[in-house]
Scaffold this motif. Structure first.
Motif, PDB file in Angstrom:
ATOM      1  N   TRP A  27       1.228  -1.134  -0.275  1.00 25.17           N
ATOM      2  CA  TRP A  27      -0.043  -0.090   0.141  1.00 25.17           C
ATOM      3  C   TRP A  27       0.529   1.658  -0.371  1.00 25.17           C
ATOM      4  O   TRP A  27       0.700   2.627  -0.397  1.00 25.17           O
ATOM      5  CB  TRP A  27      -0.878   0.274   0.964  1.00 25.17           C
ATOM      6  CG  TRP A  27      -2.177   1.341   1.306  1.00 25.17           C
ATOM      7  CD1 TRP A  27      -3.444   0.716   0.968  1.00 25.17           C
ATOM      8  CD2 TRP A  27      -1.473   2.346   1.719  1.00 25.17           C
ATOM      9  NE1 TRP A  27      -3.772   2.368   1.196  1.00 25.17           N
ATOM     10  CE2 TRP A  27      -2.643   3.222   1.774  1.00 25.17           C
ATOM     11  CE3 TRP A  27      -0.807   2.983   2.795  1.00 25.17           C
ATOM     12  CZ2 TRP A  27      -2.247   4.836   2.044  1.00 25.17           C
ATOM     13  CZ3 TRP A  27      -0.970   4.209   3.035  1.00 25.17           C
ATOM     14  CH2 TRP A  27      -1.574   4.810   2.849  1.00 25.17           C
ATOM     15  N   ARG A  31       2.096   4.299  -3.705  1.00 25.95           N
ATOM     16  CA  ARG A  31       2.622   5.838  -3.192  1.00 25.95           C
ATOM     17  C   ARG A  31       3.392   6.304  -2.667  1.00 25.95           C
ATOM     18  O   ARG A  31       3.611   7.213  -2.764  1.00 25.95           O
ATOM     19  CB  ARG A  31       1.161   6.323  -1.651  1.00 25.95           C
ATOM     20  CG  ARG A  31       0.089   5.366  -2.324  1.00 25.95           C
ATOM     21  CD  ARG A  31      -0.846   5.632  -0.635  1.00 25.95           C
ATOM     22  NE  ARG A  31      -2.424   5.120  -1.472  1.00 25.95           N
ATOM     23  CZ  ARG A  31      -2.942   4.452  -1.461  1.00 25.95           C
ATOM     24  NH1 ARG A  31      -2.009   3.249  -1.406  1.00 25.95           N
ATOM     25  NH2 ARG A  31      -4.321   3.835  -1.993  1.00 25.95           N
ATOM     26  N   THR A  45      -6.231   0.926  10.180  1.00 26.08           N
ATOM     27  CA  THR A  45      -7.768   0.215   9.768  1.00 26.08           C
ATOM     28  C   THR A  45      -7.901  -0.601  11.202  1.00 26.08           C
ATOM     29  O   THR A  45      -9.717  -1.446  10.968  1.00 26.08           O
ATOM     30  CB  THR A  45      -7.018  -0.546   8.887  1.00 26.08           C
ATOM     31  OG1 THR A  45      -6.920   0.224   7.725  1.00 26.08           O
ATOM     32  CG2 THR A  45      -8.218  -1.386   7.561  1.00 26.08           C
ATOM     33  N   THR A 217      -7.864  -6.270  -1.592  1.00 29.32           N
ATOM     34  CA  THR A 217      -7.952  -4.955  -0.869  1.00 29.32           C
ATOM     35  C   THR A 217      -6.541  -5.171  -0.376  1.00 29.32           C
ATOM     36  O   THR A 217      -6.250  -6.403   0.105  1.00 29.32           O
ATOM     37  CB  THR A 217      -9.379  -4.917  -0.314  1.00 29.32           C
ATOM     38  OG1 THR A 217      -9.906  -5.569  -1.070  1.00 29.32           O
ATOM     39  CG2 THR A 217      -8.770  -3.802   0.361  1.00 29.32           C
ATOM     40  N   ASP A 221      -6.838  -0.428   3.329  1.00 29.66           N
ATOM     41  CA  ASP A 221      -7.680   0.106   2.287  1.00 29.66           C
ATOM     42  C   ASP A 221      -8.834  -0.686   2.859  1.00 29.66           C
ATOM     43  O   ASP A 221      -9.942  -0.531   1.905  1.00 29.66           O
ATOM     44  CB  ASP A 221      -7.640  -0.472   0.702  1.00 29.66           C
ATOM     45  CG  ASP A 221      -7.039   1.430   0.058  1.00 29.66           C
ATOM     46  OD1 ASP A 221      -6.682   1.676   0.676  1.00 29.66           O
ATOM     47  OD2 ASP A 221      -6.146   0.246  -0.801  1.00 29.66           O
ATOM     48  N   THR A 223     -12.609  -1.630   4.462  1.00 28.56           N
ATOM     49  CA  THR A 223     -13.732  -1.344   5.351  1.00 28.56           C
ATOM     50  C   THR A 223     -14.692  -1.954   5.670  1.00 28.56           C
ATOM     51  O   THR A 223     -14.185  -3.661   5.387  1.00 28.56           O
ATOM     52  CB  THR A 223     -14.858  -0.372   3.678  1.00 28.56           C
ATOM     53  OG1 THR A 223     -14.501  -1.652   2.593  1.00 28.56           O
ATOM     54  CG2 THR A 223     -13.079   0.344   3.330  1.00 28.56           C
TER      55      THR A 223
END
Ligand code: IPE
Ligand code: IPE
Ligand code: MG
Length: 248
Positions: A27, A31, A45, A217, A221, A223
């Motif tokens: 992740w 970025r 999370t 996922t 991220d 959910t």
């Protein structure tokens, strides 16, 4: 063993969900951030998902936070993870009673930095005084399924040597009582995000009849909708436990 002979899943939601919190590094790398940035977001999370699981009535939540193999990583990355664990444990300690959580640890705490080990033992003690119906979060730190089984086997062998057990006594239930998960039903559902299709040494004994849910996922991220999807998928499974049952 608890759960082993239950009828199929049907509409009954899982009591125990286990999650391999994976994908933090990727992740961050995507970025152009250091891997440790992924661990920071991943820890948030965890907080969000733990509250959600509690709110929807999950009794036991087991999360894989740091494996016996994760020590292979750079000292810098390991240190950041240990500091994050310490920070979140402090927070949990403060909030457990108010927010109706209990905390337990799976793994070898003696291998942890002394301040984290002390905090973990204290959190466990405080949890012991809280009502049994509070959601139990099992944090797997310095955890490996093989290591858990070996530690249990060593303790059993030691009890045999002392004469408090005999080799003939050993059965499924008795061996389970020597594991870190003693007294906790096996997870009905194991979730692994990040696209990897393996267990990576997670709950090797307890997963015998677990249902698996994999998603691409990445953990930062992840959910609450993903939890709902995993539970919906679980509700469609036909759990037979080796027996014969009409398919839906
Ligand atoms: C999970 O994310 C966290 C730990 C194992 C401590 P990773 O750090 O394994 O992230 P990826 O798999 O490299 O993306
Ligand atoms: C498993 O993930 C351990 C945790 C999520 C804590 P890893 O990232 O260590 O597993 P591998 O290396 O992909 O198998
Ligand atoms: Mg990983």
């Amino acid at each position: 063993m608890a759960g082993r002979n239950d009828a199929g899943a049907g509409a009954v939601p899982p009591r125990h969900i286990a999650i391999i919190m994976d994908g933090n590094g990727r992740w961050a790398t995507k970025r152009n951030l250091p891997r440790t940035a992924g661990h920071k977001v991943g820890a948030e999370t965890f907080r969000k998902i733990a509250y959600y699981c509690k709110d929807i009535g999950i009794r036991y939540l087991t999360v894989y936070a740091f494996s016996t193999e994760n020590w292979k990583r750079s000292v810098e990355e390991v240190n950041v993870i240990m500091r994050l664990l310490e920070r979140y444990l402090y927070e949990l300690m403060e909030l457990m009673a108010r927010d109706h959580f209990r905390i337990r640890f799976f793994g070898d705490l003696t291998g942890l930095p002394p301040s984290l080990e002390k905090l973990a033992r204290r959190t466990y003690e405080v949890s012991g005084a809280l009502p049994q119906d509070y959601c139990l979060v099992n944090l797997c730190i310095n955890y490996g399924g093989r290591d858990e089984i070996l530690r249990a086997a060593r303790r059993y062998a030691a009890d045999c040597a002392k004469g408090t057990q005999t080799p003939e006594n050993l059965d499924d239930a008795l061996f389970s009582s020597y594991l870190d998960s003693a007294g906790i039903p096996d997870p009905e559902l194991i979730i692994r995000p990040s696209g990897e299709l393996r267990l990576s040494n997670f709950l090797l004994w307890q997963c015998a009849y677990s249902e698996f849910y994999f998603t691409d996922t990445l953990w930062p991220d992840f959910t609450t909708d993903e939890i709902d999807r995993a539970i919906a998928a679980y509700a469609q499974r036909n759990r037979r436990f080796g027996g014969v049952k009409e398919s839906k």
